[in-house]
Design an enzyme around this catalytic site. Structure first.
Site, PDB file in Angstrom:
ATOM      1  N   SER A 196      15.118 -41.004 -14.645  1.00  0.00           N
ATOM      2  CA  SER A 196      13.838 -40.365 -14.361  1.00  0.00           C
ATOM      3  C   SER A 196      13.706 -40.311 -12.846  1.00  0.00           C
ATOM      4  CB  SER A 196      12.693 -41.168 -14.982  1.00  0.00           C
ATOM      5  OG  SER A 196      11.471 -40.517 -14.699  1.00  0.00           O
ATOM      6  N   ARG A 203       8.156 -49.101 -17.143  1.00  0.00           N
ATOM      7  CA  ARG A 203       8.944 -49.433 -15.955  1.00  0.00           C
ATOM      8  C   ARG A 203       8.738 -50.894 -15.596  1.00  0.00           C
ATOM      9  NH1 ARG A 203       7.748 -46.454 -10.387  1.00  0.00           N
ATOM     10  NH2 ARG A 203       5.989 -47.882 -10.337  1.00  0.00           N
ATOM     11  N   MET A 224      -5.120  -7.396   9.201  1.00  0.00           N
ATOM     12  CA  MET A 224      -4.500  -6.560  10.238  1.00  0.00           C
ATOM     13  C   MET A 224      -5.395  -5.347  10.523  1.00  0.00           C
ATOM     14  SD  MET A 224      -0.509  -6.888   9.296  1.00  0.00           S
ATOM     15  CE  MET A 224      -0.764  -6.578   7.572  1.00  0.00           C
ATOM     16  N   GLY A 242      -7.795  -7.427   5.129  1.00  0.00           N
ATOM     17  CA  GLY A 242      -8.600  -7.495   6.349  1.00  0.00           C
ATOM     18  C   GLY A 242      -7.962  -8.246   7.501  1.00  0.00           C
ATOM     19  N   ARG A 302      -2.964   2.937   8.933  1.00  0.00           N
ATOM     20  CA  ARG A 302      -3.330   1.665   8.306  1.00  0.00           C
ATOM     21  C   ARG A 302      -2.118   0.761   8.127  1.00  0.00           C
ATOM     22  NH1 ARG A 302      -8.280   2.541   5.045  1.00  0.00           N
ATOM     23  NH2 ARG A 302      -8.589   4.772   4.916  1.00  0.00           N
ATOM     24  N   TYR A 308      12.448 -33.230 -19.251  1.00  0.00           N
ATOM     25  CA  TYR A 308      10.981 -33.315 -19.295  1.00  0.00           C
ATOM     26  C   TYR A 308      10.416 -33.569 -17.908  1.00  0.00           C
ATOM     27  CZ  TYR A 308      11.417 -38.452 -19.117  1.00  0.00           C
ATOM     28  OH  TYR A 308      11.704 -39.738 -18.747  1.00  0.00           O
ATOM     29  N   GLU A 331      15.520 -42.783  -7.205  1.00  0.00           N
ATOM     30  CA  GLU A 331      14.564 -42.590  -6.119  1.00  0.00           C
ATOM     31  C   GLU A 331      15.151 -42.952  -4.762  1.00  0.00           C
ATOM     32  OE1 GLU A 331      10.968 -44.699  -7.305  1.00  0.00           O
ATOM     33  OE2 GLU A 331      12.130 -46.260  -8.279  1.00  0.00           O
ATOM     34  N   ARG A 368      -3.532  -1.043  -6.396  1.00  0.00           N
ATOM     35  CA  ARG A 368      -2.623  -2.186  -6.463  1.00  0.00           C
ATOM     36  C   ARG A 368      -3.003  -3.023  -7.679  1.00  0.00           C
ATOM     37  NH1 ARG A 368      -5.631  -5.183  -1.479  1.00  0.00           N
ATOM     38  NH2 ARG A 368      -7.538  -5.291  -2.648  1.00  0.00           N
ATOM     39  N   LYS A 396       0.830  -1.203   0.000  1.00  0.00           N
ATOM     40  CA  LYS A 396       0.000   0.000   0.000  1.00  0.00           C
ATOM     41  C   LYS A 396       0.869   1.260   0.000  1.00  0.00           C
ATOM     42  CE  LYS A 396      -3.541   0.087   2.854  1.00  0.00           C
ATOM     43  NZ  LYS A 396      -4.954   0.449   2.721  1.00  0.00           N
ATOM     44  N   THR A 410      10.380 -38.870  -7.557  1.00  0.00           N
ATOM     45  CA  THR A 410      10.462 -37.987  -6.390  1.00  0.00           C
ATOM     46  C   THR A 410       9.501 -38.393  -5.282  1.00  0.00           C
ATOM     47  OG1 THR A 410       9.043 -36.500  -7.646  1.00  0.00           O
ATOM     48  CG2 THR A 410      11.399 -35.971  -7.571  1.00  0.00           C
ATOM     49  N   ASN A 411       8.568 -39.305  -5.568  1.00  0.00           N
ATOM     50  CA  ASN A 411       7.734 -39.816  -4.466  1.00  0.00           C
ATOM     51  C   ASN A 411       8.604 -40.626  -3.522  1.00  0.00           C
ATOM     52  OD1 ASN A 411       5.647 -38.824  -6.008  1.00  0.00           O
ATOM     53  ND2 ASN A 411       5.082 -40.829  -6.841  1.00  0.00           N
ATOM     54  N   CYS A 434       9.197 -38.268 -12.908  1.00  0.00           N
ATOM     55  CA  CYS A 434       7.873 -38.870 -13.063  1.00  0.00           C
ATOM     56  C   CYS A 434       7.149 -39.029 -11.732  1.00  0.00           C
ATOM     57  CB  CYS A 434       7.979 -40.209 -13.790  1.00  0.00           C
ATOM     58  SG  CYS A 434       8.961 -41.410 -12.902  1.00  0.00           S
ATOM     59  N   HIS A 473      -4.223 -39.610   1.818  1.00  0.00           N
ATOM     60  CA  HIS A 473      -4.204 -40.510   0.667  1.00  0.00           C
ATOM     61  C   HIS A 473      -5.293 -40.132  -0.333  1.00  0.00           C
ATOM     62  CE1 HIS A 473      -5.422 -44.166  -1.506  1.00  0.00           C
ATOM     63  NE2 HIS A 473      -4.116 -44.367  -1.587  1.00  0.00           N
ATOM     64  N   ARG A 487       3.425 -47.694 -15.246  1.00  0.00           N
ATOM     65  CA  ARG A 487       3.655 -48.564 -14.087  1.00  0.00           C
ATOM     66  C   ARG A 487       3.073 -49.933 -14.419  1.00  0.00           C
ATOM     67  NH1 ARG A 487       2.141 -43.544 -11.118  1.00  0.00           N
ATOM     68  NH2 ARG A 487       3.706 -43.118  -9.510  1.00  0.00           N
TER      69      ARG A 487
HETATM   70  C1  PEP Z   1       8.224 -42.298  -7.537  1.00  0.00           C
HETATM   71  O1  PEP Z   1       8.686 -42.935  -6.608  1.00  0.00           O
HETATM   72  O2  PEP Z   1       8.268 -41.066  -7.617  1.00  0.00           O
HETATM   73  C2  PEP Z   1       7.548 -43.006  -8.629  1.00  0.00           C
HETATM   74  C3  PEP Z   1       7.148 -42.353  -9.709  1.00  0.00           C
HETATM   75  O3  PEP Z   1       7.289 -44.318  -8.420  1.00  0.00           O
HETATM   76  P1  PEP Z   1       6.037 -44.846  -7.580  1.00  0.00           P
HETATM   77  O4  PEP Z   1       5.221 -43.650  -7.227  1.00  0.00           O
HETATM   78  O5  PEP Z   1       5.339 -45.781  -8.488  1.00  0.00           O
HETATM   79  O6  PEP Z   1       6.711 -45.478  -6.443  1.00  0.00           O
HETATM   80 MG    MG Z   2       8.853 -45.078  -6.813  1.00  0.00          MG
END
Ligand code: PEP
Ligand code: MG
Length: 906
Positions: free
Chosen positions: A788, A636, A102, A100, A91, A876, A769, A335, A22, A791-792, A856, A451, A581
């Protein structure tokens, strides 16, 4: 000496960190010679100091005095004077908008004497006493922390006693009486009289605004909006102008374009004889800007001219607050304005058409989240239904259907063509088929990272979770609303995954034209549009997505396990499958075949069982390769622990014990399954025999799966197709593991080539992984053609926790306590897990410069994470089909934002 206070003329729009949004924008408008009531800003530095040590810096008072003197000079009025007194507003204004959250104190400077001066100046006792009672009320509540009801109650009692309809009926005498009552409340509650010294009022008000940074609601808001706790707020002290000085005065808010539809042309409202808070509280119906043109043409013309100048200057839709005091226009705020997702897309392309921004900038002006909300079906707003409860909106969309309480029932009823809402206390992995079959999921427990929520979002399934006012009795097949209605299986309910509302009965759902567009292209999108606004939106979407695709450095693939998903992903713009998968293909009626592989007592028996699975796998792959003809498909190899294909051990134990107790026969097969389940039982299956370890333990799986891929490719080529399969090995932790399985896979591919006489190009790569894989990525890359990032699992193994266990447990607490700002399963933990990704890419490419790198895991469809993956140089991202359009947009934005930032810093 540190500068703690900036006159408006000393700041500019780029100083928002120090002056708050502001303050920075008031400064900008002041310097554009717009009619801004004079004032100054106390910096966020002061707030941080105050919150740190509980006191304001010593020099602050002098700096405030010096600035106040300048304001007095500019206005020709004095703060605290008995004639024509200057009053100020105090203000808050943080670097990021916190509407709103503060506090604000208006009319600071009024006391028992100056109120008379104000009455004379305004020619109205009523106005002056009304202003004074408002100050006492706001000051008492905000600065002195007195319960607001102690002021609101006497006001309502007075109006009731006199039969008034509202504030405007109160007379000067009434208001004077209220002011006396309010002063008495202050004396009683604090033991001290209301401070009559205007300067003391000002100091106290400034401190109170700083303090309001830490109110509970402000903290909750910051957490939700990811605003850092350490920023602090600035305080703006500004000359009061009055919209409530009679007919020739008023106040309003306006937008340079319609923030709801995105239509061009100014848009706003005006409320005569009112102050800002009256507009917000909706006590009277507002007039339009056109009405203002009729009431006060010069003020209207000036306002419209200012709005045009602001939009050209900010190069974006702006919202403003303004006041007309005795016919004269004053600008109180501007703003870059908030807008609906639809408006965001339309405004971006309009601004590009008008030459205010480039086409590239237009892409950066919209977000994946905005696109997400445009793609979900919507409840028809016109029907205004009444919710039975409101819970956590976990996955957007609108769904109506009959209640089912079990996974099996969901599948059965959906198979019969019914639309079903799966209602569960909570969901787990076994509910997956039910969630696939249902149009929506409602759970009584769990939060945004539960989940049900994660899976539903991944599938684009509408979900409302954590509805704790609902009692779900799965055994009795009832859903009860606390103290209210009871529903049974088959009853229709509706859930809104955007608002978290749950409704009894069906609510009409309308298709979003944006969805039709991403699925079937521009012509279809335009045909589905029901209004000119919808048509304009579809055109904007098309322009922005087309431009994003052209600009994006990273490609977008999809995670798909069947031809339908692959086809859908392709329609959504995916350029391949980043993860197929294969274990999903072994469920249902094929599960017993896998059971036979596990139970086999001899290699021959095992080979026999595998040979039954092979042809089925081959036809799965053919379908996917066909849907993705000409594009890569990463297959996979089997990943999950074997026991997932065997019946539950506890259940088996009970069944066998019961049979034995009853003297019934336990078959040899039943015993074999029981023994296998026992011997395959693992305490921590996710850290046990799974991933590449399975391929090494049971090489028959590699033979069967790689052969199925290769033979499917041959079949497609023979049919005139253009398949591009890739083989991916999960859970690799060392170069040697990779070498073993890769060599095996290559041998199978070579065999199929020999048998068919067809040359195959099937790259073999692996998932990263495990932290170890990231650390020894160079060693692995020597054996691998692509990485690949899973990341899970990488998030699970880096943090050392199991997603399914922790999501319902402590992740919500961790978010509340600020350990995470978002669940690390939703948005990549850049600081920790991200380092491993970066390391693996660098080490991998050093050893193998041609190494293709993708991701992935779930994060592949998360906007924030996509920008991170772009920064670390991935080739990718792969995400669920439904998120492909969002990922395309964000991948384009990521490249464009990087290049725009680079050109700005040059
Ligand atoms: C992962 O682990 O990120 C992955 C893509 O494999 P999954 O989720 O099937 O374990
Ligand atoms: Mg996995």
């Amino acid at each position: 000496m540190t500068k703690f206070v900036y006159a408006f003329a000393e700041g500019n729009k780029d100083m928002r960190d120090l002056l708050g949004g502001k303050g920075a924008n008031l400064a900008e408008m002041t310097n554009m010679n717009m009619p801004v009531p004079p004032g100054f800003t106390v910096t966020t530095d002061v707030c941080r100091q105050y919150l740190g040590n509980g006191s304001l810096p010593d020099e602050l008072a002098d700096q405030v005095s010096a600035n106040l003197a300048e304001v007095e000079k500019a206005m020709g009025r004095k703060f605290g004077a008995t004639q024509s007194p200057l009053l100020v507003s105090v203000r808050s204004g943080a670097p990021f908008s916190m509407p709103g959250m503060m506090e604000t104190v208006l009319n600071v400077g009024l006391n028992d004497e100056t109120v008379k001066g104000l009455a004379a100046m305004a020619g109205s006792d009523r106005f002056a006493w009304d202003s004074y009672r408002r100050l006492l009320q706001m000051f008492g509540k905000t600065v002195l922390d007195i319960d607001g009801d102690l002021f609101a109650n006497p006001l309502h009692e007075l109006q009731a006693a006199k039969g008034y309809k509202g504030d405007l009926d109160m007379t000067a005498e009434d208001l004077r009486g209220l002011a006396d009552q309010f002063k008495q409340v202050i004396l009683e509650q604090t033991g001290k009289p209301f401070p009559q010294d205007p300067r003391e009022q000002l100091n106290m008000a400034i401190e109170a605004v700083f303090r309001s940074w830490n109110t509970e609601r402000a903290q909750v808001y910051r957490r939700r909006e990811h605003i850092s706790e350490t920023l602090g707020t600035a305080v703006n002290v500004q000359t009061m102008v009055f919209g409530n000085m009679g007919e020739n005065s008023g106040t309003g808010v306006a937008f340079t374009r319609d923030p709801s539809t995105g239509r061009s042309g100014v848009y706003g409202d005006y409320l005569p004889d009112a102050q800002g808070e009256d507009v917000v509280s909706g006590i009277r119906n507002t007039l339009t800007l056109d009405d203002l043109a009729g009431i006060n043409k010069p003020a209207y013309t000036e306002l419209v001219d200012i709005m045009h100048r602001l939009e050209e200057h900010y190069r974006d839709l702006c919202d403003i607050e303004y006041t007309v005091e005795n016919g004269k226009l004053w600008m109180l705020q501007t703003r870059v304005g908030k807008r609906t997702p639809a408006a965001a897309f339309r405004v971006a392309t309009q601004l590009a058409d008008e030459g205010l921004i480039t086409e590239d900038e237009a892409v950066t002006r919209v977000t994946g989240e905005q696109l997400t909300s445009l793609l979900f079906p919507q409840f028809d707003q016109a029907s205004h239904p009444e919710p039975i409860t409101v819970a956590t909106p976990a996955s957007p969309g609108a769904a109506s259907g009959e209640i089912v309480f079990s996974d099996a029932e969901a599948v059965r009823r959906a198979g019969e063509g019914a639309k079903v809402i799966l209602v569960r206390r909570e969901t787990n992995a076994e509910d997956l088929p039910g969630m696939v079959a249902a149009v929506g999921v409602l759970t009584a427990r769990g939060g945004k990272t539960s989940h049900a929520a994660v899976v539903a979002r991944g599938m684009g399934r509408t979900a409302v979770v954590g509805a704790d006012e609902l009692i779900v009795d799965e055994a009795a097949q009832t859903l009860k609303v606390c103290g209210g209605k009871e529903f049974h299986a088959g009853d229709i309910i509706s859930i809104d995954g955007t608002s978290g509302e749950v409704f009894a009965g069906a609510v009409d759902v309308v298709d979003s034209p944006a969805m039709v567009y991403v699925e079937s292209g521009l012509e279809a999108g335009l045909a589905a549009a029901r209004s000119d606004d919808d048509k304009a939106l579809v055109r904007s979407l098309d322009r922005i997505l087309t431009r994003a695709d052209k600009a994006a450095r990273m490609k977008v693939r999809a995670n798909a396990d069947n031809p339908e998903d692959a086809q859908r992903a392709r329609e959504f713009g995916a350029t391949g499958v980043g993860l197929c998968r294969t274990e999903h293909m072994f469920l249902g009626e094929r599960r017993p075949l896998v059971e036979h592989v596990i139970l086999a007592r001899t290699p021959e028996e095992q080979a026999e069982a595998l040979s039954k699975l092979g042809p089925l796998q081959k036809s799965d792959f053919e379908g996917i390769f066909k849907a993705m003809d000409g594009l890569p498909v990463v297959v996979r190899l089997i990943d999950p622990p074997l026991h997932e294909f065997l019946p539950d051990l506890t259940q088996l134990t009970v069944e066998i014990a019961v049979k034995e107790a009853k003297g019934e026969e336990v078959t040899e097969h039943e015993r074999a399954v029981f023994e296998a389940a026992k011997s395959r039982h693992e305490e921590n299956p996710m850290l046990g025999l799974r991933g590449v370890r399975l391929s090494i333990e049971i090489p028959g799986f590699v033979d069967m799966q790689v052969r199925a891929v290769a033979e499917a490719a041959v079949a497609r080529i023979q049919a005139g197709g253009d398949p591009h399969p890739e083989i991916m090995i999960p859970l690799i932790g060392s170069g040697r593991e990779m070498e073993i399985v890769k060599t095996h896979a290559e041998r199978v591919i070579a065999d199929v080539e020999k048998e068919s006489g067809i040359k195959l190009e099937i790259p073999v790569g692996n998932m990263i992984e495990l932290p170890r894989a990231a650390l020894v990525a160079d060693e692995i890359a020597e054996q691998s053609q692509f990485f690949s990032f899973g990341t899970n699992d990488l998030t699970q193994t880096t943090w050392g926790f199991s997603r399914d266990d922790v999501e319902g447990e402590f992740i919500p607490t961790y978010i509340a306590d600020g350990v995470f700002d978002t669940s690390p399963f939703e948005s990549i933990d850049e600081h920790g897990v991200g380092q491993l990704v970066e390391t693996a890419v660098a080490r991998g490419r050093k050893a193998n410069p041609d190494l293709l790198c993708g991701i992935c895991g779930e994060h592949g469809g998360d906007p924030r994470s996509i920008h991170f993956f772009n920064r670390v140089g991935l080739d990718y991202v792969s995400c669920s089909p439904f998120r492909v359009p969002i990922a395309r947009l964000e991948a384009g934005r990521a490249t464009l934002m990087e290049s725009l930032e680079a050109s700005e810093t040059k």
